[in-house]
Structures are given as C-alpha cells and as structure tokens.
Scaffold this active site. Structure first.
Site, PDB file in Angstrom:
ATOM      1  N   ALA A  61       6.346  -2.640  -9.764  1.00 27.20           N
ATOM      2  CA  ALA A  61       5.671  -3.163 -10.958  1.00 27.20           C
ATOM      3  C   ALA A  61       6.730  -3.455 -12.027  1.00 27.20           C
ATOM      4  O   ALA A  61       7.787  -2.843 -12.038  1.00 27.20           O
ATOM      5  CB  ALA A  61       4.678  -2.134 -11.469  1.00 27.20           C
ATOM      6  N   GLY A 102       5.376  -0.961  -6.060  1.00 27.34           N
ATOM      7  CA  GLY A 102       4.513  -2.106  -5.779  1.00 27.34           C
ATOM      8  C   GLY A 102       5.133  -3.061  -4.773  1.00 27.34           C
ATOM      9  O   GLY A 102       4.405  -3.745  -4.040  1.00 27.34           O
ATOM     10  N   GLU A 105       4.212  -1.675  -1.535  1.00 26.94           N
ATOM     11  CA  GLU A 105       2.762  -1.834  -1.342  1.00 26.94           C
ATOM     12  C   GLU A 105       2.428  -3.267  -0.933  1.00 26.94           C
ATOM     13  O   GLU A 105       1.561  -3.497  -0.092  1.00 26.94           O
ATOM     14  CB  GLU A 105       2.023  -1.416  -2.624  1.00 26.94           C
ATOM     15  CG  GLU A 105       2.134   0.096  -2.850  1.00 26.94           C
ATOM     16  CD  GLU A 105       1.422   0.563  -4.105  1.00 26.94           C
ATOM     17  OE1 GLU A 105       1.829   0.099  -5.193  1.00 26.94           O
ATOM     18  OE2 GLU A 105       0.485   1.359  -4.010  1.00 26.94           O
ATOM     19  N   GLU A 125       6.508   6.472  -7.570  1.00 24.49           N
ATOM     20  CA  GLU A 125       5.585   6.655  -8.708  1.00 24.49           C
ATOM     21  C   GLU A 125       5.481   8.090  -9.184  1.00 24.49           C
ATOM     22  O   GLU A 125       5.313   8.354 -10.378  1.00 24.49           O
ATOM     23  CB  GLU A 125       4.190   6.127  -8.334  1.00 24.49           C
ATOM     24  CG  GLU A 125       4.078   4.620  -8.228  1.00 24.49           C
ATOM     25  CD  GLU A 125       4.607   4.038  -6.927  1.00 24.49           C
ATOM     26  OE1 GLU A 125       5.142   4.806  -6.080  1.00 24.49           O
ATOM     27  OE2 GLU A 125       4.508   2.811  -6.755  1.00 24.49           O
TER      28      GLU A 125
END
Ligand code: NAI
Length: 704
Positions: A61, A102, A105, A125
């Site tokens: 992110a 991310g 992911e 995270e």
C-alpha cells in the site's frame, strides 16, 4: 502513468510504475485496473504479466495514503485484486526485488506467480500493529499451508523468493523461480504463453488461490499451540494474535466469509492505540531526518575516516560504530594505559559477539583492523570527522577543542559527545564554530539506536546534513536538538528523575517506583537505570548545577547514596544490592532505611503512594518538559521527542512516546493532573508549559 501497458508476443505486460517501490496508491491502482480491462478486451492478447518497474515488484500500500480517504476510494486494493483474479485470461505475477504487503496480496490474486531469486517476500503489516487486509490472511495459507504462512504473517519478516518455490510438499508460492540473471519479463512472457496455449475448450478453469483448501493434519491442535506461543511473545500488542485468528479463519470458514472476518479484524486493529502508536513511530522515524531549513539537496562532506578523543565507556563504543560501517577510526588518549584498556574493551565486545555466533571471526578481525590507537594529535589531524568523548567537564572539553582547532585539517567536522554541556561555548573555543556539532550517542554506544544531533547557533547547514547522513550510515536514528542543558532527552529525564526522588521523600521505595513504571511498559525504572548508568554521573551534574542554577531542588537521597559510595552496578551496590557477576537488582534494606530516615529528618509523614500517582508524576514530568522544549524550538516537532524516548530511553513502543501518549490521554486531563501535583510536595516543579495550556484549551494535541 503509474502502470505501463505493452503487448509482447501476444502477452500484455503491465508494469507498475510508482517510484520508489511501486506503492499501490490510487493512481497506480486505477491505471492497473484499466490496463487489466484493456488486456481482457484485446483479442490479440492471450495472457497478462504484471510486474514492477525499478527497484521493486511492489512494496505494498502507498504509505503516503495512510490515514487518508484515498485508500478507500475505488478502485480499492480489493477491487484491483479481484479484477486480476476474475480475468478470463491467465494472469502471471512476475516478481523481483521486493514484494510486500499489498504487493504480495495482489500477486496472490493472480493465477500464476514467477520470480527471480533473492526477492524479499513479506506480509509485514503486523509491524504496524495491523494484519494483511486485502485477502493475504486467507490466500497465503491456501498456498503455503498453515505453518509457513503463520510464520510469515505473525512475524512480518521477509523470506527470500527461492525458499518459496519448493513444490515437494504441494505448497509453493511460486510456480517457477528462474535462475539469477534471467530476463524476468521475457521469461514471464514465455511462461504466460505456455499456460495460455494449453487453454483450449474443455480445459480445466484457470487456477485460483481462493479455490484451494488449507491442508493440515491437525489444524486445531496446531493453532492452539501457536495461540499460546504468540500470546506470550506479543506482550501488549494485539495484532500478532489477531493475525493467528484470521489465519485460523482460512481453515474454518469459506473463502468469502474468511475475507469478511479479515476485513472486520483489520478495521478493528486500525482503531487500536497500539497500532496508532506503531504507525506514529513509523512516520516519526522518517520525519526525524528532515530539517525545514536544510533542504534534501544540501551538500554533504565526505566521511572516509574518523577519530575519537577519549577511549572510555563512550569513546570505545563510538569507535565501534565507525568500524562496523567500514570507516577507519583512530582513538586518541592521554595515557597508554587508558588507550590499551579502551582497545581491549573493544576487542572483548567483538569477541563476545563472535561467541554468540552473530559475527564471524574474520569480520571481527576486519573491524579490529580498522581501529587504531594513538597518543598524538598529529595522528588524527587528517580525519574527516573527530568526536570528542572525554570527561564531562567544560574546562577539559575546551582544552581538547582548542587543540583540535590547531591540528585538524580544514573542513574536518569537530563533534562533541557531551550529554549536557553548552555546545555553543565549546564551539566558541575554536576558530571554526561552523564546523562544530554535537553528536550525542547513548550508552552502550555500539548498541543504542538513538543519536541526538545537537545544532549549535553557528553549526553549518552542510555539517548538519552530513551528520544526518552519517547517522544513517552508522545505522542510528538521528534526531536534531537545539542547544540547552541536557538537550532533548536528558533535559526531560532530569524532571522525571527529580519526581522519582521526591516520591522517595514522600513515602515510596525504589522498588515500588521501578515496578510501577516498568508495569506501565518502560524497559527499566529510574533507580535500576541509575544503577546501570552510574549514580555518580548525576551526582557530578547536580554539583555543577548547584553552582550554575541554584534554587533547583532535588531529593537529597541520591546524594546520600553516593556519599556511601553506592554508585550502582559498578560498585556492587546502588539503589539496590548486587551480587558479583550478576545484574539482578535486590532491594537493599540499608537503602530503604536510609530513605525512611531521610523523610523523618525532613519531618515528612510518609504516606502510601499509588502506582497511578507514580506513573503520572514520572510521565507527565516528561510531557511538561517536552512541551517546553517544543515551544522553545529545541525540538523541531513533537514526534522527534517521541523518537528520542522510544529509541533512547526505553519508553514503551505501544504507547508511542511521551507526547503521543499525552495526546491519547487528552491534554486537558494531563494539565488537570499537573495542577493537582503543583499543590503537593515540591509543587514548584510543576509550572505548566504554556504550550500545553494553550493546546489543552483549544482541545488539540501535540501531534495535531
Ligand atoms: P569515561 O570517563 O569513561 O571516559 C573518558 C575518557 O576520556 C577516559 O578514558 C580519559 O582517559 C579520556 N580523556 C580525558 N581527557 C582526555 C584528553 N584531554 N584527551 C584524550 N582523552 C582524554 O567517560 P564516558 O562515560 O565515556 O563519557 C565521555 C563523554 O560522553 C562525556 O561527555 C559524557 O557526558 C558523555 N556521555 C556519557 C554517557 C554515559 O552513559 N556514560 C552517555 C552519553 C554521553
């Protein structure tokens, strides 16, 4: 463009392009979704490869979007991942260098994953008190299995890509890891063509991670053991256990329900004070290296060699920092004996590290070879930087700086490790105050991360920029402080220690004070800290201050202690008793009696003091002084003060530092407590900082 589109050999190559690490910010997500749709509708395209430009596949992110509504604006990360996952054509993630959060992911939403060796793969995270919130906790276990995925998600630590391609157990993140040096995009395009070619009518559907099951012989038994272990290790942080529970959901719930549960726990964690504290520290660390009037392009001086004056406790540790960074360093002493002792301590420290298996014997020798000793100023004259670490005495320091001024080559940086003294006066003893700066290391200097960089009135901007760059090279956290007695950290700790002393006069004992503040989360209470650092240091400073700043009251207990020679661990006795070769602090009956007697001498009726009062008085003393420091411009920002306390004084990370903690308590509440203590014993120590009063009245916090 933040995602490039190109067709190669019938394969659409989508390259994430958002320097420095292809963070998946809104613009990048939008461009990637558009590119995927374009590939889907282009009849000439058989398959898709997603890769990253420059130094990463994707770091995750976009941190610049943290705490902003942009992160929730469509297309969100979920939408991007689902677009990739539901494409009718095969999608291949081509991973190199860095694939985290991310980014991973997204890769898990692709049908296939290929990589170069040596890429760092992680879901980090948890390090920000969160859990992977875009399907990572549900998809990774379906690929890697329960054990390996839990390890990665709960620790947040990176795993090299080549370790994630072993298909022998049926679990592998990567379908292929190419040999080093392979042209990744060309190889990924070939791979995509191969998987596309077998996709004729009647072929099985495209593989999707979400369709797999998490295999494990005894998931419940295994999860129970993990819960117990993680709970014990996580301390006050809720995120690691939440990571376990969401991964458990990947075993227990269907995919969509697992994702819903993950979302719910993710949102819950974003609201916890622990995650807010970790994110505050994350941004605070990055902010600390920025000084408003010293732009990023300020020229820096080259540091290729260093010198240290004084081979004592600090000098030796400081020299080790340079040797560790591969910079040759010469230590100057006045006597051969002191020099030999200092060099022997350095060797002993390195050899201990070798014994623990954390350093190879060759590296130990390489580092020792970088450290030289000398008794002559001539031998250090050509050093690019010299750091003085002699006795904390203005006269001695001025003499040393006059000599440095006489011998050091033009342009050399002259630094002092003083913990309290007036840097401007030290600078004025030279003819080149623009080259003088404070570099305040913390003990043990080879271990502690904090480096207070003290900017004198005349310190050159290039010297400051060089010091900030050097702190990174030495793997320190540099925080800039203006000149005042004790700078940021020690000026604040002074008020904390004063309160600790007053508490003894009024009714507390050292072990009670230490226990209360350690339960609050400090690594070490003030009395154990005094015994470790040496109580004689504070004694010496109080004597100086009695002359320079008469009228500042202290509890006399610390002086009484020192008069008995109880300097701490080094003399086997301080606030506590110690047994030879053991650092365990045992409460001392003699000290307790001395404290009680002192209260009697003062005519104070000792009272029961609550742990809450102890914590408030110690922590709010830091906060109030911190507010004064901020208002005077000694610290550039509240978060710098927090970083000083988190990295140099053992303040609990999950509380985010004293200023952040005060914000969470509410400044009006802090001010009210200060008002109460101002009516008590030595209430004059509690003059509220005007900034604190103002912010409290406005309903604001130190951090906005
Ligand atoms: P120390 O007493 O262990 O070492 C001082 C060394 O300097 C001794 O080896 C002495 O022989 C040498 N020395 C004295 N005058 C000299 C001269 N003219 N030329 C060359 N060498 C000379 O002291 P320590 O604890 O290392 O402190 C040094 C400085 O670091 C002080 O300014 C102190 O305030 C500061 N400091 C100390 C910390 C600590 O925890 N001990 C933490 C941070 C800073």
């Amino acid at each position: 463009m933040s995602a490039d589109y190109q067709v190669q050999n019938n394969v659409a190559v989508i390259t994430l392009n958002n320097p420095p690490v292809n963070g998946l910010g809104l613009a990048t997500r939008s461009a990637a979704v558009e590119a995927l749709q374009r590939a889907d509708s282009d009849p000439a395209v058989k398959a898709v490869v997603i890769t990253g430009a420059g130094k990463a596949f994707s770091g995750g992110a976009d941190i610049r979007e943290f705490n902003s509504p942009k992160a929730l604006t469509e297309p969100t990360l979920h939408t991007l991942i689902r677009t990739a996952e539901s494409l009718a054509k095969p999608v291949v993630a081509a991973i190199h260098s860095v694939c985290m959060g991310g980014g991973l992911e997204l890769a898990l939403g692709c049908n296939y994953r290929v990589a170069l060796p040596g890429a760092q793969i992680a879901l980090p995270e948890v390090k920000l008190g969160l859990l992977p919130g875009a399907g990572g906790t549900q998809r990774l276990p379906r690929v890697l299995g329960l054990e390996a995925s839990l390890d990665m998600i709960v620790s947040g630590n990176p795993v090299p890509s080549e370790k994630l391609a072993d298909k022998s157990g049926g679990n592998a993140l990567f379908d292929e890891v190419f040999p080093a040096g392979t042209d990744l995009v060309a190889a990924a395009v070939d791979f995509a063509n191969k998987v596309a070619d077998v996709r004729r009518p009647g072929a099985p559907p495209l593989p999707k991670v979400r369709d797999r099951k998490v295999e494990h012989a005894d998931p419940q038994g295994f999860l129970e053991a993990v819960r117990a272990r993680v709970k014990a290790a996580a301390g006050a942080f809720p995120a690691p256990l939440e990571c376990v529970e969401t991964v458990a959901a990947s075993v227990e719930l269907p995919f969509e329900e697992g994702c819903k549960f993950e979302r719910e726990r993710f949102i819950h964690l974003t609201q916890t004070v622990e995650s807010k504290a970790l994110r505050h520290a994350f941004f605070a660390e990055r902010a600390a290296s920025k000084v408003p009037d010293v732009p990023a392009d300020t020229p820096v001086r080259e540091i290729k060699s260093a010198a240290v004056v004084g081979a004592g406790t600090m000098g030796g540790g400081i020299a080790m920092n340079f040797a560790n960074a591969g910079i040759p360093v010469t230590i100057l002493e006045t006597k051969q004996e002191a020099l030999d002792k200092g060099l022997a301590t350095i060797r002993k420290n390195y050899e201990n590290t070798v014994r623990k298996g954390k350093l190879s014997p060759e590296k130990c020798e390489q580092r020792m070879a970088l450290v030289k000793g000398s008794l002559s100023y001539d031998d250090i004259a050509q050093a690019d930087i010299v750091i003085e670490a002699v006795f904390e005495d203005m006269g001695v320091k001025e003499t040393v700086f006059r000599q440095l001024d006489a011998v050091m080559k033009p342009g050399a940086i002259l630094a002092s490790n003083t913990s309290t003294l007036d840097l401007n006066r030290i600078a004025a003893s030279t003819s080149r105050p623009q080259d003088v700066i404070g570099l305040h290391f913390f003990s043990p200097a080879n271990v502690m991360k904090l480096l207070e960089i003290v900017r004198g009135d005349a310190t050159g901007k290039d010297v400051l920029a060089t010091a900030l760059a050097l702190s990174k090279k030495l793997k320190k956290l540099g925080v800039v402080s203006g000149v005042c007695d004790g700078f940021i950290g020690n000026r604040m700790v002074e008020q904390y220690i004063r309160q600790a002393g007053f508490l003894l006069d009024e009714g507390a004992l050292p072990q009670q004070v230490d226990r209360a503040i350690e339960n609050f989360g400090f690594a070490m209470g003030p009395f154990r800290m005094g015994d470790l650092a040496g109580n004689d240091i504070g004694w010496y400073i109080r004597k100086r201050r009695a002359v320079e700043m008469p009228g500042v009251a202290y509890s006399k207990t610390a002086d009484l202690l020192c008069e008995q020679g109880r300097f701490g661990q080094k003399t086997g006795a301080g606030w506590y008793d110690y047994q030879a070769g053991d650092r365990t602090a045992h409460p001392s009956q003699a000290v307790d009696e001395m404290i009680v007697r002192h209260s009697q001498d003062l005519g104070i009726a000792r009272r029961e003091i609550s742990d809450q009062e102890i914590v408030e008085r110690l922590v709010y003393a830091l906060v109030n002084e911190g507010a004064k420091i901020l208002e005077e411009g000694i610290a550039l920002r509240a978060s710098d003060i927090d970083m000083v306390y988190l990295s140099g004084y053992g303040f609990p990370l999950y509380r985010g530092g004293p200023m952040f903690y005060a914000d969470t308590v509410g400044l009006a509440n802090v001010l009210a407590a200060i008002g109460k203590y101002a009516r008590g014993y030595h209430g004059e120590a509690w003059t509220p900082a005007p900034l604190l009063q103002r912010l409290a009245a406005e309903g604001r916090g130190f951090n906005g």
